[in-house]
Design an enzyme around this catalytic site. Structure first.
Site, PDB file in Angstrom:
ATOM      1  N   ASP A 119       0.806  -1.228   0.000  1.00 25.53           N
ATOM      2  CA  ASP A 119       0.000   0.000   0.000  1.00 25.53           C
ATOM      3  C   ASP A 119       0.839   1.279   0.000  1.00 25.53           C
ATOM      4  O   ASP A 119       0.319   2.370   0.192  1.00 25.53           O
ATOM      5  CB  ASP A 119      -0.985   0.023   1.173  1.00 25.53           C
ATOM      6  CG  ASP A 119      -0.330  -0.167   2.537  1.00 25.53           C
ATOM      7  OD1 ASP A 119       0.882   0.101   2.679  1.00 25.53           O
ATOM      8  OD2 ASP A 119      -1.036  -0.593   3.460  1.00 25.53           O
ATOM      9  N   ARG A 156       1.012   6.848   0.127  1.00 22.12           N
ATOM     10  CA  ARG A 156       0.308   5.785   0.861  1.00 22.12           C
ATOM     11  C   ARG A 156      -1.088   5.703   0.272  1.00 22.12           C
ATOM     12  O   ARG A 156      -1.799   6.710   0.222  1.00 22.12           O
ATOM     13  CB  ARG A 156       0.261   6.137   2.350  1.00 22.12           C
ATOM     14  CG  ARG A 156      -0.705   5.311   3.196  1.00 22.12           C
ATOM     15  CD  ARG A 156      -0.208   3.867   3.325  1.00 22.12           C
ATOM     16  NE  ARG A 156      -0.854   3.164   4.401  1.00 22.12           N
ATOM     17  CZ  ARG A 156      -2.081   2.644   4.350  1.00 22.12           C
ATOM     18  NH1 ARG A 156      -2.826   2.802   3.297  1.00 22.12           N
ATOM     19  NH2 ARG A 156      -2.560   1.988   5.382  1.00 22.12           N
ATOM     20  N   ASP A 170      -5.701  -1.213   3.469  1.00 26.57           N
ATOM     21  CA  ASP A 170      -4.693  -1.680   4.411  1.00 26.57           C
ATOM     22  C   ASP A 170      -4.210  -3.023   3.877  1.00 26.57           C
ATOM     23  O   ASP A 170      -5.021  -3.886   3.542  1.00 26.57           O
ATOM     24  CB  ASP A 170      -5.308  -1.844   5.800  1.00 26.57           C
ATOM     25  CG  ASP A 170      -4.337  -2.427   6.808  1.00 26.57           C
ATOM     26  OD1 ASP A 170      -3.138  -2.097   6.741  1.00 26.57           O
ATOM     27  OD2 ASP A 170      -4.783  -3.218   7.659  1.00 26.57           O
ATOM     28  N   THR A 171      -2.906  -3.176   3.751  1.00 22.10           N
ATOM     29  CA  THR A 171      -2.346  -4.448   3.273  1.00 22.10           C
ATOM     30  C   THR A 171      -1.464  -5.052   4.354  1.00 22.10           C
ATOM     31  O   THR A 171      -1.040  -4.364   5.281  1.00 22.10           O
ATOM     32  CB  THR A 171      -1.513  -4.249   1.984  1.00 22.10           C
ATOM     33  OG1 THR A 171      -0.434  -3.358   2.255  1.00 22.10           O
ATOM     34  CG2 THR A 171      -2.379  -3.716   0.851  1.00 22.10           C
ATOM     35  N   GLU A 189       1.675  -6.335   6.435  1.00 24.45           N
ATOM     36  CA  GLU A 189       3.027  -5.779   6.599  1.00 24.45           C
ATOM     37  C   GLU A 189       4.054  -6.728   6.007  1.00 24.45           C
ATOM     38  O   GLU A 189       3.884  -7.942   6.018  1.00 24.45           O
ATOM     39  CB  GLU A 189       3.324  -5.543   8.077  1.00 24.45           C
ATOM     40  CG  GLU A 189       2.512  -4.449   8.714  1.00 24.45           C
ATOM     41  CD  GLU A 189       2.679  -3.098   8.050  1.00 24.45           C
ATOM     42  OE1 GLU A 189       3.830  -2.742   7.674  1.00 24.45           O
ATOM     43  OE2 GLU A 189       1.671  -2.406   7.862  1.00 24.45           O
ATOM     44  N   ARG A 238       3.999  10.556   4.489  1.00 26.89           N
ATOM     45  CA  ARG A 238       3.591  10.017   3.187  1.00 26.89           C
ATOM     46  C   ARG A 238       2.330  10.745   2.723  1.00 26.89           C
ATOM     47  O   ARG A 238       1.449  11.036   3.527  1.00 26.89           O
ATOM     48  CB  ARG A 238       3.294   8.518   3.282  1.00 26.89           C
ATOM     49  CG  ARG A 238       4.486   7.701   3.707  1.00 26.89           C
ATOM     50  CD  ARG A 238       4.129   6.254   3.905  1.00 26.89           C
ATOM     51  NE  ARG A 238       3.171   6.104   4.992  1.00 26.89           N
ATOM     52  CZ  ARG A 238       2.763   4.942   5.487  1.00 26.89           C
ATOM     53  NH1 ARG A 238       3.232   3.803   4.983  1.00 26.89           N
ATOM     54  NH2 ARG A 238       1.903   4.885   6.476  1.00 26.89           N
TER      55      ARG A 238
END
Length: 165
Positions: free
Chosen positions: A70, A80, A85-86, A88, A131
């Site tokens: 992401d 970003r 949400d991806t 980690e 970001r």
């Protein structure tokens, strides 16, 4: 015979366009101009880059590269993807998160390299890490929507959630 200027004036009077009408027209123009200037500003057009070749930031880097599923860099700016949400990747909290995070990173890389990338501003410009927060489309298709549909991301709900069972 009347002078041509008198004929010209006469036509305007007969048409009902005298000093009073001229003053009303000018007033309407001024009021209209003020009203136009008070309209809210239109949001700037999204930033569209010509097709860009993205690499991977952790192996080669550069100004246009993918960090993880992401986050990426474009023209040196850290972006970003705001609506997802991806998992980690550094560090992953479990083997499944590592596997999904690597797959999301690879897929984002493929998506960004598949067409013209457009960045769409949201209500906040940047996150606490500096970001830029943006919705991202490639050739008009939502990158976040694609990653969610493929099971590599979740819609962002204001906070990160774990990917380990």
């Amino acid at each position: 015979m009347k002078h041509s200027l008198e004929l010209h004036r006469g036509r305007h009077r007969r048409a009902g366009f005298g000093r009073r009408e001229l003053g009303g027209t000018l007033l309407a123009g001024v009021v209209g101009g003020l009203a136009w200037s008070m309209l809210p500003a239109v949001e700037p057009a999204p930033a569209t880059a010509p097709r860009t070749s993205f690499g991977f930031c952790h192996s080669g880097g550069g100004d246009d590269c993918v960090v993880d599923g992401d986050t990426f860099r474009m023209a040196g700016d850290r972006i970003r993807i705001a609506d997802i949400d991806t998992p980690e990747t550094h560090p992953a909290r479990c083997p499944e998160e590592a596997r999904l995070g690597a797959a999301a990173t690879q897929r984002l890389h493929a998506l960004l390299n598949s067409g013209a990338v457009t960045l769409h501003p949201i209500d906040r410009d940047s996150d606490r890490y500096g970001r830029k927060l943006r919705r991202v489309t490639v050739d008009g298709r939502g990158v976040g929507d694609t990653l969610v549909a493929e099971g590599l991301a979740r819609p962002y709900r204001g906070r990160r959630m774990g990917w380990c069972s």
